[in-house]
Design a protein around this motif. Structure first.
Motif, PDB file in Angstrom:
ATOM      1  N   LEU A   1     -12.995   1.056  -6.440  1.00 14.35           N
ATOM      2  CA  LEU A   1     -13.350   1.310  -5.042  1.00 14.35           C
ATOM      3  C   LEU A   1     -12.137   1.188  -4.134  1.00 14.35           C
ATOM      4  O   LEU A   1     -11.988   1.940  -3.169  1.00 14.35           O
ATOM      5  CB  LEU A   1     -14.462   0.364  -4.593  1.00 14.35           C
ATOM      6  N   SER A   2     -11.256   0.241  -4.422  1.00 11.46           N
ATOM      7  CA  SER A   2     -10.037   0.080  -3.655  1.00 11.46           C
ATOM      8  C   SER A   2      -9.157   1.322  -3.778  1.00 11.46           C
ATOM      9  O   SER A   2      -8.602   1.812  -2.786  1.00 11.46           O
ATOM     10  CB  SER A   2      -9.281  -1.161  -4.138  1.00 11.46           C
ATOM     11  N   ILE A   3      -9.042   1.847  -4.983  1.00 13.37           N
ATOM     12  CA  ILE A   3      -8.250   3.057  -5.216  1.00 13.37           C
ATOM     13  C   ILE A   3      -8.874   4.254  -4.506  1.00 13.37           C
ATOM     14  O   ILE A   3      -8.188   5.007  -3.805  1.00 13.37           O
ATOM     15  CB  ILE A   3      -8.117   3.320  -6.731  1.00 13.37           C
ATOM     16  N   ILE A   4     -10.174   4.432  -4.655  1.00  9.19           N
ATOM     17  CA  ILE A   4     -10.866   5.557  -4.012  1.00  9.19           C
ATOM     18  C   ILE A   4     -10.738   5.468  -2.499  1.00  9.19           C
ATOM     19  O   ILE A   4     -10.461   6.464  -1.830  1.00  9.19           O
ATOM     20  CB  ILE A   4     -12.348   5.597  -4.435  1.00  9.19           C
ATOM     21  N   ASN A   5     -10.920   4.290  -1.934  1.00  8.06           N
ATOM     22  CA  ASN A   5     -10.821   4.121  -0.483  1.00  8.06           C
ATOM     23  C   ASN A   5      -9.410   4.427  -0.001  1.00  8.06           C
ATOM     24  O   ASN A   5      -9.232   5.067   1.041  1.00  8.06           O
ATOM     25  CB  ASN A   5     -11.232   2.709  -0.083  1.00  8.06           C
TER      26      ASN A   5
ATOM     27  N   ARG B   1       0.061   8.168  -7.743  1.00  5.44           N
ATOM     28  CA  ARG B   1      -0.381   6.901  -8.338  1.00  5.44           C
ATOM     29  C   ARG B   1       0.517   5.753  -7.878  1.00  5.44           C
ATOM     30  O   ARG B   1       0.050   4.658  -7.626  1.00  5.44           O
ATOM     31  CB  ARG B   1      -0.373   6.998  -9.855  1.00  5.44           C
ATOM     32  N   ARG B   2       1.823   6.009  -7.790  1.00  9.06           N
ATOM     33  CA  ARG B   2       2.768   4.978  -7.362  1.00  9.06           C
ATOM     34  C   ARG B   2       2.463   4.524  -5.932  1.00  9.06           C
ATOM     35  O   ARG B   2       2.482   3.335  -5.634  1.00  9.06           O
ATOM     36  CB  ARG B   2       4.199   5.504  -7.481  1.00  9.06           C
ATOM     37  N   ALA B   3       2.165   5.462  -5.048  1.00  7.52           N
ATOM     38  CA  ALA B   3       1.829   5.102  -3.671  1.00  7.52           C
ATOM     39  C   ALA B   3       0.537   4.290  -3.623  1.00  7.52           C
ATOM     40  O   ALA B   3       0.421   3.338  -2.845  1.00  7.52           O
ATOM     41  CB  ALA B   3       1.706   6.356  -2.804  1.00  7.52           C
ATOM     42  N   VAL B   4      -0.435   4.650  -4.452  1.00 13.30           N
ATOM     43  CA  VAL B   4      -1.686   3.887  -4.533  1.00 13.30           C
ATOM     44  C   VAL B   4      -1.391   2.471  -5.017  1.00 13.30           C
ATOM     45  O   VAL B   4      -1.934   1.498  -4.493  1.00 13.30           O
ATOM     46  CB  VAL B   4      -2.713   4.581  -5.450  1.00 13.30           C
ATOM     47  N   GLN B   5      -0.515   2.357  -6.002  1.00 10.70           N
ATOM     48  CA  GLN B   5      -0.154   1.039  -6.516  1.00 10.70           C
ATOM     49  C   GLN B   5       0.420   0.163  -5.414  1.00 10.70           C
ATOM     50  O   GLN B   5       0.015  -0.984  -5.236  1.00 10.70           O
ATOM     51  CB  GLN B   5       0.868   1.176  -7.648  1.00 10.70           C
ATOM     52  N   PHE B   6       1.369   0.696  -4.664  1.00  4.10           N
ATOM     53  CA  PHE B   6       1.969  -0.097  -3.593  1.00  4.10           C
ATOM     54  C   PHE B   6       0.977  -0.416  -2.483  1.00  4.10           C
ATOM     55  O   PHE B   6       0.967  -1.523  -1.951  1.00  4.10           O
ATOM     56  CB  PHE B   6       3.194   0.618  -3.016  1.00  4.10           C
ATOM     57  N   ALA B   7       0.122   0.531  -2.130  1.00  2.65           N
ATOM     58  CA  ALA B   7      -0.832   0.329  -1.036  1.00  2.65           C
ATOM     59  C   ALA B   7      -1.922  -0.679  -1.385  1.00  2.65           C
ATOM     60  O   ALA B   7      -2.380  -1.427  -0.526  1.00  2.65           O
ATOM     61  CB  ALA B   7      -1.465   1.661  -0.638  1.00  2.65           C
ATOM     62  N   THR B   8      -2.334  -0.680  -2.657  1.00  3.38           N
ATOM     63  CA  THR B   8      -3.438  -1.561  -3.046  1.00  3.38           C
ATOM     64  C   THR B   8      -2.977  -2.897  -3.614  1.00  3.38           C
ATOM     65  O   THR B   8      -3.750  -3.843  -3.676  1.00  3.38           O
ATOM     66  CB  THR B   8      -4.338  -0.883  -4.112  1.00  3.38           C
ATOM     67  N   GLY B   9      -1.721  -2.948  -4.076  1.00  7.67           N
ATOM     68  CA  GLY B   9      -1.226  -4.167  -4.701  1.00  7.67           C
ATOM     69  C   GLY B   9      -1.670  -4.331  -6.146  1.00  7.67           C
ATOM     70  O   GLY B   9      -1.437  -5.368  -6.758  1.00  7.67           O
ATOM     71  N   LEU B  10      -2.309  -3.304  -6.694  1.00  7.00           N
ATOM     72  CA  LEU B  10      -2.754  -3.354  -8.089  1.00  7.00           C
ATOM     73  C   LEU B  10      -1.584  -3.034  -9.014  1.00  7.00           C
ATOM     74  O   LEU B  10      -0.612  -2.396  -8.606  1.00  7.00           O
ATOM     75  CB  LEU B  10      -3.887  -2.349  -8.321  1.00  7.00           C
ATOM     76  N   GLY B  11      -1.688  -3.437 -10.256  1.00  7.56           N
ATOM     77  CA  GLY B  11      -0.651  -3.160 -11.238  1.00  7.56           C
ATOM     78  C   GLY B  11      -0.646  -1.702 -11.644  1.00  7.56           C
ATOM     79  O   GLY B  11      -1.650  -0.987 -11.523  1.00  7.56           O
ATOM     80  N   TRP B  12       0.521  -1.265 -12.164  1.00  4.72           N
ATOM     81  CA  TRP B  12       0.668   0.124 -12.577  1.00  4.72           C
ATOM     82  C   TRP B  12      -0.358   0.522 -13.634  1.00  4.72           C
ATOM     83  O   TRP B  12      -0.978   1.581 -13.548  1.00  4.72           O
ATOM     84  CB  TRP B  12       2.084   0.383 -13.085  1.00  4.72           C
TER      85      TRP B  12
ATOM     86  N   THR C   1      -7.374   5.669 -12.364  1.00  8.12           N
ATOM     87  CA  THR C   1      -7.298   7.034 -11.843  1.00  8.12           C
ATOM     88  C   THR C   1      -7.545   8.054 -12.954  1.00  8.12           C
ATOM     89  O   THR C   1      -8.201   9.072 -12.715  1.00  8.12           O
ATOM     90  CB  THR C   1      -5.956   7.325 -11.144  1.00  8.12           C
ATOM     91  N   SER C   2      -7.075   7.783 -14.157  1.00  9.82           N
ATOM     92  CA  SER C   2      -7.341   8.694 -15.285  1.00  9.82           C
ATOM     93  C   SER C   2      -8.840   8.782 -15.572  1.00  9.82           C
ATOM     94  O   SER C   2      -9.366   9.867 -15.832  1.00  9.82           O
ATOM     95  CB  SER C   2      -6.588   8.240 -16.529  1.00  9.82           C
ATOM     96  N   GLU C   3      -9.520   7.646 -15.518  1.00 15.45           N
ATOM     97  CA  GLU C   3     -10.973   7.646 -15.735  1.00 15.45           C
ATOM     98  C   GLU C   3     -11.695   8.385 -14.617  1.00 15.45           C
ATOM     99  O   GLU C   3     -12.651   9.129 -14.875  1.00 15.45           O
ATOM    100  CB  GLU C   3     -11.483   6.209 -15.821  1.00 15.45           C
ATOM    101  N   LEU C   4     -11.239   8.210 -13.380  1.00 12.71           N
ATOM    102  CA  LEU C   4     -11.868   8.889 -12.247  1.00 12.71           C
ATOM    103  C   LEU C   4     -11.631  10.401 -12.315  1.00 12.71           C
ATOM    104  O   LEU C   4     -12.504  11.186 -11.945  1.00 12.71           O
ATOM    105  CB  LEU C   4     -11.353   8.313 -10.926  1.00 12.71           C
TER     106      LEU C   4
ATOM    107  N   THR D   1       8.664  14.994 -11.164  1.00 13.18           N
ATOM    108  CA  THR D   1       7.909  15.168  -9.932  1.00 13.18           C
ATOM    109  C   THR D   1       6.532  14.536 -10.094  1.00 13.18           C
ATOM    110  O   THR D   1       5.796  14.880 -11.022  1.00 13.18           O
ATOM    111  CB  THR D   1       7.745  16.665  -9.591  1.00 13.18           C
ATOM    112  N   PRO D   2       6.184  13.582  -9.224  1.00 13.02           N
ATOM    113  CA  PRO D   2       4.877  12.944  -9.358  1.00 13.02           C
ATOM    114  C   PRO D   2       3.726  13.910  -9.075  1.00 13.02           C
ATOM    115  O   PRO D   2       3.851  14.811  -8.240  1.00 13.02           O
ATOM    116  CB  PRO D   2       4.900  11.832  -8.316  1.00 13.02           C
ATOM    117  N   THR D   3       2.637  13.717  -9.778  1.00 13.44           N
ATOM    118  CA  THR D   3       1.436  14.518  -9.576  1.00 13.44           C
ATOM    119  C   THR D   3       0.600  13.886  -8.471  1.00 13.44           C
ATOM    120  O   THR D   3       0.435  12.668  -8.423  1.00 13.44           O
ATOM    121  CB  THR D   3       0.606  14.567 -10.870  1.00 13.44           C
ATOM    122  N   LEU D   4       0.077  14.712  -7.578  1.00 13.35           N
ATOM    123  CA  LEU D   4      -0.780  14.208  -6.512  1.00 13.35           C
ATOM    124  C   LEU D   4      -2.203  14.046  -7.015  1.00 13.35           C
ATOM    125  O   LEU D   4      -2.674  14.818  -7.839  1.00 13.35           O
ATOM    126  CB  LEU D   4      -0.765  15.170  -5.315  1.00 13.35           C
TER     127      LEU D   4
END
Length: 72
Positions: free
Chosen positions: A14-18, A28-39, A46-49, A68-71
C-alpha cells in the motif's frame, strides 16, 4: 507469525502504491527512497503488482549513459 508477515507485506504494498499514485510514473529506486523500504522489498512487491496487473511498466524516454531505469 505468518499473519504479521502478511500484514507487513500488505502495508508495504500500500505504501508503494500510494507513492506511485501521488507521484506519477516513477522508478523503483525513487520509490525506495520515498518510502524508506529496502531495494529487495520494493523490487519484489512491484514485480508482484505488475504480474497481477495493478501496475504497468513503461519505457523511460529519457536516455542517459548506463542502464536506463524502467518507469512504473
Amino acid at each position: 507469525m505468518p499473519a504479521q508477515h502478511d500484514l507487513m507485506r500488505n502495508t508495504n504494498a500500500l505504501s508503494i502504491i500510494n507513492n506511485i499514485r501521488t507521484s506519477g510514473a516513477t522508478t523503483r529506486r525513487a520509490v525506495q527512497f520515498a518510502t524508506g523500504l529496502g531495494w529487495a522489498t520494493v523490487s519484489t512487491i512491484t514485480s508482484e503488482l505488475i504480474a497481477s496487473g495493478v501496475l504497468v511498466e513503461k519505457d523511460n524516454l529519457e536516455k542517459n549513459p548506463g542502464r536506463t531505469p524502467t518507469l512504473i
